[in-house]
Design a protein around this motif. Sequence first.
Motif, mmCIF file in Angstrom:
data_model
loop_
_atom_site.group_PDB
_atom_site.id
_atom_site.type_symbol
_atom_site.label_atom_id
_atom_site.label_comp_id
_atom_site.label_asym_id
_atom_site.label_seq_id
_atom_site.Cartn_x
_atom_site.Cartn_y
_atom_site.Cartn_z
ATOM 1 N N ASP A 142 0.826 -1.207 0.000
ATOM 2 C CA ASP A 142 0.000 0.000 0.000
ATOM 3 C C ASP A 142 0.866 1.265 0.000
ATOM 4 O OD1 ASP A 142 0.916 -0.516 2.564
ATOM 5 O OD2 ASP A 142 -1.030 -0.365 3.536
ATOM 6 N N LYS A 143 1.861 1.325 0.849
ATOM 7 C CA LYS A 143 2.744 2.494 0.900
ATOM 8 C C LYS A 143 3.525 2.652 -0.393
ATOM 9 C CE LYS A 143 3.370 2.273 5.924
ATOM 10 N NZ LYS A 143 4.349 2.061 7.027
ATOM 11 N N LYS A 172 -4.930 4.213 2.081
ATOM 12 C CA LYS A 172 -3.503 3.923 2.220
ATOM 13 C C LYS A 172 -2.820 3.814 0.856
ATOM 14 C CE LYS A 172 -3.917 1.472 6.627
ATOM 15 N NZ LYS A 172 -3.634 0.204 7.352
#
Length: 245
Positions: A142-143, A172
């Motif tokens: 996600d990051k 996210k």
Amino acid sequence: MVILFAPSEGKKEGGTHPALSPDKLIFSELYSKRLDVIKQYEDVIRNGNNEALFELFGIKDTKEYERYRVPFSSAPTMKAIERYDGVAYDYLDYQSLSSESKEYLDVNVILFSNLFGPIRSGDFIPDYKLKQGAAIGAFAPDKYYKEHFSVALNDLVGDQEILDLRAGFYDKFYIPTKQTTTLKFLKEGKVVSHWAKAYRGIILRKVAEHQIRTIEELLALNIEGLFLNEIVETKKKKEVIYTIV
């Protein structure tokens, strides 16, 4: 209008289209970034023990693990919007839509795959399993996708309005820089979760059937079972609150 939509934990098996390739996914210029994630995922599948695979898949049936060992270089694909198989997708019922409605969804809906990142609903992906929020080893998809794909997503959106039908978790992956419209569903004064998924699917179907281009057109729709209760607006978000009747 750009519509942001969540994937589903459940997926249909198989597919009738060739294996994954850059021309099957939006943002083909960023395909190498997706490969960074895919390589780590496939490495865990090839070399990980059952404990590592449980962390990846979120399922304990080791017989089921074999389903996901097929390399993406040879695994067949299908449209992402057909691959996902959950409550929202059941109520959307993509297969029963007209060709015009399908084309609208294929182009205007961006899905946020836990493995492949932001993709059009008409993009072709293989069968896979990755538990929501799971890391791939020490890697957080996600990051990573938020860092590398947000600029491309902002460019795609441009001046278009955004209808965000995702669950909050998918912030996210991407937070738009402009105002978005979100939906909340109440029953007997309480926010619902299961029925929220169902009504997201129902509303997405209505949006496709009517070829909705603006939020104003969306708000004018008469959706059976829903009463437009309130609209709460801030600089960053317009929250449309429906009561289930």
